[in-house]
Scaffold this active site. Structure first.
Site, PDB file in Angstrom:
ATOM      1  N   ASN A   1       0.706  -1.377   0.032  1.00 51.60           N
ATOM      2  CA  ASN A   1       0.024  -0.650   0.300  1.00 51.60           C
ATOM      3  C   ASN A   1       1.006   0.958   0.037  1.00 51.60           C
ATOM      4  OD1 ASN A   1      -1.689   1.880   0.054  1.00 51.60           O
ATOM      5  ND2 ASN A   1      -2.104   1.744   2.719  1.00 51.60           N
ATOM      6  N   TRP A   2       1.261   1.870  -1.227  1.00 52.53           N
ATOM      7  CA  TRP A   2       1.860   2.865  -1.038  1.00 52.53           C
ATOM      8  C   TRP A   2       1.765   3.296  -0.716  1.00 52.53           C
ATOM      9  CZ3 TRP A   2       3.878   3.235  -6.684  1.00 52.53           C
ATOM     10  CH2 TRP A   2       4.885   1.848  -7.576  1.00 52.53           C
ATOM     11  N   LYS A   3      -0.390   4.297   0.073  1.00 52.19           N
ATOM     12  CA  LYS A   3      -0.117   5.458   0.277  1.00 52.19           C
ATOM     13  C   LYS A   3      -0.043   6.676  -0.466  1.00 52.19           C
ATOM     14  CE  LYS A   3      -0.231   2.893   4.923  1.00 52.19           C
ATOM     15  NZ  LYS A   3      -0.342   2.442   6.275  1.00 52.19           N
TER      16      LYS A   3
ATOM     17  N   HIS B   1      -9.198   1.200   4.059  1.00 51.71           N
ATOM     18  CA  HIS B   1      -7.955   1.690   5.242  1.00 51.71           C
ATOM     19  C   HIS B   1      -8.079   2.576   5.945  1.00 51.71           C
ATOM     20  CE1 HIS B   1      -3.822   2.448   6.525  1.00 51.71           C
ATOM     21  NE2 HIS B   1      -3.960   1.455   5.604  1.00 51.71           N
TER      22      HIS B   1
ATOM     23  N   GLU C   1      -6.965   4.532   7.623  1.00 53.06           N
ATOM     24  CA  GLU C   1      -6.563   5.810   7.272  1.00 53.06           C
ATOM     25  C   GLU C   1      -8.056   6.865   6.415  1.00 53.06           C
ATOM     26  OE1 GLU C   1      -2.786   5.756   5.430  1.00 53.06           O
ATOM     27  OE2 GLU C   1      -1.990   4.682   7.411  1.00 53.06           O
TER      28      GLU C   1
ATOM     29  N   GLU D   1      -5.602  -4.970  10.343  1.00 55.82           N
ATOM     30  CA  GLU D   1      -5.151  -4.177  10.386  1.00 55.82           C
ATOM     31  C   GLU D   1      -4.857  -3.251  11.646  1.00 55.82           C
ATOM     32  OE1 GLU D   1      -2.027  -2.421   5.962  1.00 55.82           O
ATOM     33  OE2 GLU D   1      -4.091  -1.421   7.065  1.00 55.82           O
TER      34      GLU D   1
ATOM     35  N   GLY E   1       2.239   1.995  10.750  1.00 62.36           N
ATOM     36  CA  GLY E   1       3.622   3.287  10.754  1.00 62.36           C
ATOM     37  C   GLY E   1       4.032   3.594  12.033  1.00 62.36           C
TER      38      GLY E   1
ATOM     39  N   SER F   1       3.354  -2.905  10.850  1.00 64.16           N
ATOM     40  CA  SER F   1       4.845  -2.020  10.532  1.00 64.16           C
ATOM     41  C   SER F   1       5.074  -4.179   9.657  1.00 64.16           C
ATOM     42  CB  SER F   1       4.801  -1.812  12.125  1.00 64.16           C
ATOM     43  OG  SER F   1       4.489  -0.973  12.038  1.00 64.16           O
TER      44      SER F   1
ATOM     45  N   GLY G   1       3.047  -1.346   4.356  1.00 63.71           N
ATOM     46  CA  GLY G   1       2.902   0.167   3.748  1.00 63.71           C
ATOM     47  C   GLY G   1       4.335   1.020   3.261  1.00 63.71           C
ATOM     48  N   GLY G   2       5.481   1.150   4.468  1.00 65.82           N
ATOM     49  CA  GLY G   2       6.400   1.378   4.390  1.00 65.82           C
ATOM     50  C   GLY G   2       7.289   0.707   4.234  1.00 65.82           C
TER      51      GLY G   2
HETATM   52  P1  13P Z   1       3.324  -0.290   7.895  1.00 62.97           P
HETATM   53  O1  13P Z   1       3.953  -1.245   7.586  1.00 62.97           O
HETATM   54  O2  13P Z   1       3.968   1.057   7.316  1.00 62.97           O
HETATM   55  O3  13P Z   1       2.798  -0.047   9.871  1.00 62.97           O
HETATM   56  O4  13P Z   1       1.424   0.371   7.499  1.00 62.97           O
HETATM   57  C1  13P Z   1       0.792  -0.442   6.985  1.00 62.97           C
HETATM   58  C2  13P Z   1      -0.050  -0.145   6.303  1.00 62.97           C
HETATM   59  O5  13P Z   1      -1.592   0.694   6.402  1.00 62.97           O
HETATM   60  C3  13P Z   1      -0.556  -1.391   4.789  1.00 62.97           C
HETATM   61  O6  13P Z   1      -2.070  -0.757   4.650  1.00 62.97           O
END
Ligand code: 13P
Length: 253
Positions: free
Chosen positions: A9-11, A95, A97, A167, A173, A213, A234-235
């Protein structure tokens, strides 16, 4: 056997001009891992470039959100037909967010998921509790509510294109990961709840990803759990080497 699925997920990261290099880097580094489904979910504006770079590789492309209407006066929104036309095959829905910052509710998750599945996209539907909810002992109530409301009306046939991402909001994050036991407990709850919604047989075939994470250093122990069928990253999905290392862990799980 459920095929493991690792999705990035590149956000709101990675520009269109940077997209081809990242997708190509991921494809190159993961050629050997043919037993894993690999997806890059990108900002909508990167989808076309990602699809161009992914064509002919084992990498597939998805988006991070989609609207439920087919077309019309919805300024700023993107339809399932537009995503499919651009070559996307997956879409993340609900998601945390989007729930936290953009007014996403279980009801809008349900509308998006229904539209995505009817259109033939694979819907990656996200659920997860906040830290306050966990501390208050509400994990089960929150997850079951998100599942029952968010997936209302879906059939066993819809479940074939459904992926659930667990999640925990407190792990996103933050560098703080759910322990494998904590995650497995919720994944088992998700599968039981799915069984009530679409039948036990269909529920057994749905992949349930862990997200929050997930990194090369913790992926293997999470992916070794019985009901953890992949990751939503994510990251660590923003660099080809770290994303590829998680895919390698999935290939060997
Ligand atoms: P991180 O891997 O950066 O914690 O993000 C997880 C996420 O929200 C994937 O959708």
């Amino acid at each position: 056997m459920r095929k493991k699925i690792i999705a990035g997920n590149w956000k709101m990261n990675v520009k269109p001009s940077e997209t081809a290099a990242l997708v190509t880097g991921i494809a190159e580094a993961t050629k050997a891992f043919t037993n894993v489904e690999i997806v890059c979910c990108t900002p909508a504006i990167d989808v076309a470039a990602a699809v161009a770079a992914a064509t002919g590789t084992q990498v597939s492309v998805g988006a991070e959100n989609v609207h439920w209407e087919a077309s019309g006066a919805y300024t700023g929104e993107i339809s399932t037909g537009m995503l499919l036309d651009a070559g996307a095959k997956y879409v993340i829905i609900g998601h945390s967010e989007r729930r936290q910052y953009f007014g996403e509710t279980d009801e809008t998750v349900n509308k998006r998921a229904t539209a995505a599945l009817k259109a033939g996209l694979v819907a990656i539907v996200c659920v997860g509790e906040t830290l306050a909810e966990r501390d208050a002992g509400q994990v089960e109530a929150v997850i079951v509510r998100q599942m029952k409301e968010g997936l209302k009306g879906l059939s066993a046939a819809d479940a074939a294109n459904l992926v659930i991402a667990y999640e925990p909001v407190w792990a996103i994050g933050t560098g703080r990961t759910a322990t494998p036991d904590q995650a497995q407990e919720v994944h088992a709850l998700i599968r039981r709840t799915l069984g009530e919604l679409v039948g036990v047989e269909a529920a057994e075939s749905v992949r349930i990803q862990y997200g929050g994470s997930m990194k090369p250093g913790n992926a293997a122990e999470l992916l070794a759990q019985k009901d953890i069928d992949g990751g939503l990253i994510g990251g660590a999905a923003l660099k080809a080497d770290s994303f590829a290392a998680i895919i390698e862990a999935a290939a060997k799980a």
